[in-house]
Design a protein around this motif. Structure first.
Motif, PDB file in Angstrom:
ATOM      1  N   ASN A 174      -0.546   7.703  13.424  1.00  0.00           N
ATOM      2  CA  ASN A 174       0.760   7.159  13.061  1.00  0.00           C
ATOM      3  C   ASN A 174       0.945   7.006  11.550  1.00  0.00           C
ATOM      4  O   ASN A 174       1.980   6.526  11.097  1.00  0.00           O
ATOM      5  N   VAL A 175      -0.071   7.367  10.769  1.00  0.00           N
ATOM      6  CA  VAL A 175      -0.005   7.200   9.318  1.00  0.00           C
ATOM      7  C   VAL A 175       0.267   8.546   8.654  1.00  0.00           C
ATOM      8  O   VAL A 175      -0.444   9.527   8.883  1.00  0.00           O
ATOM      9  N   ASP A 176       1.298   8.576   7.812  1.00  0.00           N
ATOM     10  CA  ASP A 176       1.618   9.754   7.010  1.00  0.00           C
ATOM     11  C   ASP A 176       1.105   9.488   5.594  1.00  0.00           C
ATOM     12  O   ASP A 176       1.737   8.778   4.823  1.00  0.00           O
ATOM     13  N   GLU A 177      -0.049  10.025   5.289  1.00  0.00           N
ATOM     14  CA  GLU A 177      -0.667   9.737   3.999  1.00  0.00           C
ATOM     15  C   GLU A 177       0.183  10.234   2.830  1.00  0.00           C
ATOM     16  O   GLU A 177       0.299   9.560   1.798  1.00  0.00           O
ATOM     17  N   LEU A 178       0.787  11.393   2.979  1.00  0.00           N
ATOM     18  CA  LEU A 178       1.620  11.917   1.892  1.00  0.00           C
ATOM     19  C   LEU A 178       2.810  11.009   1.629  1.00  0.00           C
ATOM     20  O   LEU A 178       3.183  10.775   0.471  1.00  0.00           O
ATOM     21  N   ASP A 179       3.416  10.492   2.702  1.00  0.00           N
ATOM     22  CA  ASP A 179       4.533   9.567   2.529  1.00  0.00           C
ATOM     23  C   ASP A 179       4.067   8.287   1.833  1.00  0.00           C
ATOM     24  O   ASP A 179       4.762   7.749   0.971  1.00  0.00           O
ATOM     25  N   ALA A 180       2.872   7.793   2.195  1.00  0.00           N
ATOM     26  CA  ALA A 180       2.333   6.597   1.545  1.00  0.00           C
ATOM     27  C   ALA A 180       2.073   6.850   0.067  1.00  0.00           C
ATOM     28  O   ALA A 180       2.331   5.984  -0.783  1.00  0.00           O
ATOM     29  N   ARG A 181       1.599   8.046  -0.258  1.00  0.00           N
ATOM     30  CA  ARG A 181       1.351   8.372  -1.669  1.00  0.00           C
ATOM     31  C   ARG A 181       2.663   8.482  -2.449  1.00  0.00           C
ATOM     32  O   ARG A 181       2.748   8.069  -3.608  1.00  0.00           O
ATOM     33  N   ARG A 182       3.693   9.026  -1.795  1.00  0.00           N
ATOM     34  CA  ARG A 182       5.006   9.085  -2.462  1.00  0.00           C
ATOM     35  C   ARG A 182       5.543   7.686  -2.714  1.00  0.00           C
ATOM     36  O   ARG A 182       6.100   7.400  -3.786  1.00  0.00           O
ATOM     37  N   SER A 183       5.382   6.807  -1.731  1.00  0.00           N
ATOM     38  CA  SER A 183       5.853   5.424  -1.888  1.00  0.00           C
ATOM     39  C   SER A 183       5.097   4.713  -3.007  1.00  0.00           C
ATOM     40  O   SER A 183       5.693   3.959  -3.785  1.00  0.00           O
ATOM     41  N   LEU A 184       3.796   4.962  -3.097  1.00  0.00           N
ATOM     42  CA  LEU A 184       3.004   4.355  -4.167  1.00  0.00           C
ATOM     43  C   LEU A 184       3.466   4.848  -5.533  1.00  0.00           C
ATOM     44  O   LEU A 184       3.653   4.049  -6.470  1.00  0.00           O
ATOM     45  N   SER A 185       3.687   6.147  -5.662  1.00  0.00           N
ATOM     46  CA  SER A 185       4.151   6.709  -6.942  1.00  0.00           C
ATOM     47  C   SER A 185       5.515   6.143  -7.333  1.00  0.00           C
ATOM     48  O   SER A 185       5.748   5.815  -8.496  1.00  0.00           O
ATOM     49  N   HIS A 186       6.417   6.049  -6.340  1.00  0.00           N
ATOM     50  CA  HIS A 186       7.744   5.508  -6.607  1.00  0.00           C
ATOM     51  C   HIS A 186       7.645   4.065  -7.099  1.00  0.00           C
ATOM     52  O   HIS A 186       8.309   3.685  -8.081  1.00  0.00           O
ATOM     53  N   ALA A 187       6.817   3.248  -6.445  1.00  0.00           N
ATOM     54  CA  ALA A 187       6.699   1.853  -6.824  1.00  0.00           C
ATOM     55  C   ALA A 187       6.123   1.713  -8.241  1.00  0.00           C
ATOM     56  O   ALA A 187       6.608   0.912  -9.049  1.00  0.00           O
ATOM     57  N   LEU A 188       5.098   2.500  -8.547  1.00  0.00           N
ATOM     58  CA  LEU A 188       4.479   2.409  -9.881  1.00  0.00           C
ATOM     59  C   LEU A 188       5.439   2.892 -10.976  1.00  0.00           C
ATOM     60  O   LEU A 188       5.526   2.297 -12.054  1.00  0.00           O
TER      61      LEU A 188
END
Length: 362
Positions: free
Chosen positions: A342-356
Motif C-alpha cells: 500500500n506504500v508508493d515510495e516514489l510518491d512519498a519521495r515527491r512529497s518529501l521534496s515538495h515539503a523541503l
C-alpha cells in the motif's frame, strides 16, 4: 479536557479452527465457515505465530473459566502486528494482537506500539464516547503466548478502504464530517508533557513540543541511516532545524493519533454507510494537534466536523510542512525495513521534496 498524570507504563489469510489452520484466498475481514482438515497443519510452523492451544489457554485465564471456548481464530491483514479475530462458542468475537514475528525489524518509534495502544484505548474509554475497541486484557509478559499481547473487543463494520470506491459524494461527506468531529474529540484531550505515549504516561516526556518532535524526527533519520536508505538527511535536518522555532507555537500537549483517519482504520456499516468504529491507536503521541491524522488532507466536510480549518499563517504552514516531511520520511524508511503493497515510495519521495522545497522558501 486536561488529563491527570497517568502512571501506566496482499498475503494469505490463516484460519485456525479447533487447533488447525488453513489458507483461504478470502477477503481479510471475512470469516470462513470451515477449514480443510486434509491440508491443515499447526500454526506454530508459521513464523512463530501463536498456536490454537495457546490462544485457548489465554482465554481460559482471562475469563477464569474453562467454559469459554474459542471455535475459530482468523489471521487478519495487518500493517505490522499479528492480528487475529477470535470467534467464541457463544457467537461473540474478540481481537487478539501480538507483536510482529521475530524476523521483522522495528523502527525505533514502533517498539512500544502494543503498550501505546492499550494505554490510549483505556484513556479514551474513560474520557470520551468514541467508537473504539475496549481492552479486555493486556499482558506485557505474554503468558501462554510467550510474548506480549493485547486483547480487545471486535468492532463491527468493513474498512473504509473496501467501500470507498462505492460511496456516493453525500455518503463520503457524511463520513468525513464524522471523522472531523472524532479528531476534534481526540485532540481536545491534553497531558502534562510532550512526546511518545509510553514516555508521557511514565512522566518521562519532553517539556516542549520542539524537543519532542525533533527527537521523533531524529529517531527516524537514524533508522534510515542504519539501513543505508538514500534520502536527503542533511537537507531534512537543515530545513526543519531552520524552521523549528515555529514548533514553539504548540504549547499544550494534545492527543495526536497519526493514523486514525487512514481508510484501513475506519470501520463503516455496509448498509447505512455510517462510521461504526475507529482503529489505529498504536501510533499515538502527545503534541501539536496539527499533526493529527486527517488534518493534512482533510476535506471541507472534515473541517466542518472538526469545527475549524487551520489558519493560513506562516507558522502553521511551516508546521504542516514539517509534519509532511516527517510522515514522508517515515514511509520511505519503513518501506525499506519491510516492503508494503500500500506504500508508493516514489510518491512519498515527491512529497518529501515538495515539503523541503516549500520550507526553504519560508
Amino acid at each position: 479536557m486536561h488529563l491527570p498524570p497517568l502512571d501506566v507504563a496482499v498475503y494469505p489469510i490463516h484460519i485456525m479452527s479447533r487447533g488447525t489452520y488453513s489458507r483461504h484466498l478470502t477477503r481479510p475481514s471475512s470469516i470462513a465457515s470451515s477449514t480443510s482438515s486434509s491440508s491443515t497443519t499447526s500454526l506454530r510452523s508459521c513464523s512463530a505465530s501463536p498456536n490454537f492451544a495457546s490462544i485457548q489457554r489465554v482465554m481460559s485465564t482471562v475469563f477464569r473459566s474453562s467454559k469459554v471456548t474459542v471455535q475459530q481464530a482468523e489471521r487478519l491483514q495487518g500493517w505490522l502486528h499479528q492480528v487475529y479475530m477470535l470467534r467464541l462458542a457463544d457467537g461473540s468475537s474478540l481481537t487478539l494482537k501480538c507483536p510482529p514475528t521475530s524476523n521483522v525489524r522495528l523502527l525505533r518509534h514502533e517498539k512500544n506500539f502494543l503498550e501505546t495502544e492499550r494505554t490510549t484505548l483505556e484513556t479514551l474509554h474513560e474520557y470520551t464516547q468514541l467508537p473504539i475497541p475496549q481492552v479486555i486484557k493486556y499482558d506485557s509478559q505474554g503468558g501462554a503466548l510467550g510474548s506480549p499481547y493485547l486483547m480487545t473487543t471486535h468492532l463491527p463494520g468493513r474498512r473504509l478502504s473496501e467501500l470507498a470506491c462505492n460511496l456516493t459524494p453525500s455518503e463520503r461527506r457524511s463520513i468525513d464530517r464524522t471523522l472531523g468531529s472524532y479528531v476534534g474529540e481526540l485532540t481536545a484531550l491534553s497531558a502534562t508533557q510532550f512526546g511518545m505515549t509510553h514516555r508521557v504516561f511514565a512522566k518521562k516526556g519532553c517539556n516542549t513540543w520542539k524537543e519532542a518532535f525533533l527527537a521523533l524526527l531524529e529517531a527516524t533519520l537514524r533508522d534510515g541511516e542504519d539501513m543505508l536508505v538514500t534520502i536527503p538527511y542533511d537537507s531534512i535536518r537543515y530545513y526543519i532545524g531552520a524552521n523549528s522555532h515555529f514548533l514553539e507555537e504548540a504549547t499544550q500537549p494534545r492527543l495526536v493519533a497519526l493514523n486514525v483517519c487512514d481508510e484501513e482504520n475506519v470501520l463503516i456499516d455496509e448498509h447505512t454507510k455510517k462510521v461504526t468504529g475507529l482503529l489505529g491507536f498504536s501510533n499515538v503521541i502527545w503534541g501539536d494537534p496539527l499533526m493529527s491524522g486527517g488534518i493534512a488532507d482533510g476535506s471541507d466536510a472534515f473541517f466542518e466536523g472538526l469545527g475549524e480549518r487551520p489558519a493560513n499563517t506562516e507558522g502553521i504552514k511551516a508546521r504542516l510542512l514539517m509534519y509532511a516531511a516527517y510522515r514522508s520520511t517515515v514511509l520511505i524508511v519503513a518501506h525499506h525495513y519491510r516492503t508494503h503493497h500500500n506504500v508508493d515510495e516514489l510518491d512519498a519521495r515527491r512529497s518529501l521534496s515538495h515539503a523541503l522545497n516549500a520550507l526553504a522558501q519560508i
